[in-house]
Design a protein around this motif. Structure first.
Motif, short mmCIF file in Angstrom:
data_model
loop_
_atom_site.label_atom_id
_atom_site.label_comp_id
_atom_site.label_asym_id
_atom_site.label_seq_id
_atom_site.Cartn_x
_atom_site.Cartn_y
_atom_site.Cartn_z
N SER A 163 51.33 92.24 34.76
CA SER A 163 51.55 92.18 36.20
C SER A 163 51.96 90.77 36.59
O SER A 163 51.71 89.81 35.87
CB SER A 163 50.28 92.60 36.96
N TRP A 235 43.01 99.57 38.31
CA TRP A 235 43.55 98.22 38.46
C TRP A 235 42.78 97.49 39.55
O TRP A 235 42.53 98.05 40.63
CB TRP A 235 45.03 98.28 38.83
N CYS A 244 44.52 95.40 34.90
CA CYS A 244 43.92 96.69 34.56
C CYS A 244 42.56 96.41 33.93
O CYS A 244 42.47 95.79 32.87
CB CYS A 244 44.82 97.46 33.60
#
Length: 256
Positions: A163, A235, A244
């Protein structure tokens, strides 16, 4: 003088395959509900609320809101005019504040996290379309995204569970980009009881249910064979970004 007319001056569009029907509340409470006193400075801080009228406190307001929802017939997501209907089946009678309305199901030890995913969990996770020569599943390929202003974009690759904060590329943005490994079939915020939020540092949790591969196409209305391996990813989202934290392995098919 001509008499007045009671004819309605609007016509609702004909429903089609693109019509997004809004669910009708099963219960219409007339008690007060909470609203924010002011816009929060951040999604991860304590907020102040006050009591106000619900949109179901009288039939006239409810009818107007339902008519407004009826005009939302595009192919985009339903217009979220009211996020919380202010009731839960487990709520106490006459409850007004969220402390009484939202049930507390279970305490979770946040310090218990999955530090690695062993081979036994691999069949439940999203994978590549093509398997290896020996039949083992390959991890999904990275997803390439172009982030930033239109005239100064940066190519970024996201592997499974990676991410980035969009503010790294657009400073004023509050969005996040993350890769669950495949297209998402189900998505919802995890409810947190008000008494537990401070202990979690006001972290928000998002439940994500991805497809097994990027090419998977679900058969709606068709019974799926069992076991059907899939997963639900939890998440966490806070001021530091998204990650996560937990993967739930299930055998009942893809969650919606």
């Amino acid at each position: 003088m001509a008499g007045g007319t009671r004819q309605k001056m609007y016509v609702l569009p004909t429903p089609s395959v693109h019509h997004r029907h809004r669910a009708v509340p099963l219960h219409s409470p007339t008690t007060d509900v909470e609203r924010l006193v002011s816009k929060p400075s951040s999604p991860f801080v304590k907020t102040s609320t006050t009591l106000t009228k619900s949109f179901t406190h009288n039939s006239k307001t409810t009818d107007r809101v339902n008519k407004a929802w009826g005009y939302n017939v595009g192919s985009c997501p339903v217009w979220e005019l009211v996020e919380d209907r202010a009731w839960f089946k487990e709520a106490q009678a006459g409850a007004e504040t969220e402390d009484d309305r939202r049930p507390r199901v279970q305490d979770v030890n946040r310090n218990v996290r999955i530090s690695c995913i062993d081979s036994t969990a691999t069949p439940y996770l999203p994978s590549d379309v093509l398997a290896a020569d020996d039949g083992t599943l390959n991890p999904p390929p990275p997803v390439t995204c172009f982030l930033g202003p239109h005239d100064a974009q940066t190519s970024v690759q996201f592997s499974l569970f990676e991410s980035r904060k969009n503010s790294d590329f657009i400073p004023e943005s509050k969005a996040h980009i993350f890769n669950p490994g495949a297209p998402v079939w189900g998505l919802d915020w995890c409810p947190i009881h008000p008494s537990a939020r401070a202990g979690l540092h006001y972290t928000q949790y998002l439940a994500v249910a991805p497809f097994p591969t990027k090419n998977h196409s679900p058969d709606v209305g068709v019974r799926a064979p069992r076991p059907a391996l899939s997963c639900i990813q939890i998440w966490a989202c806070d001021a530091s970004g998204m990650r996560c934290e937990t993967v739930l392995c299930i055998e009942s098919g893809h969650m919606t």
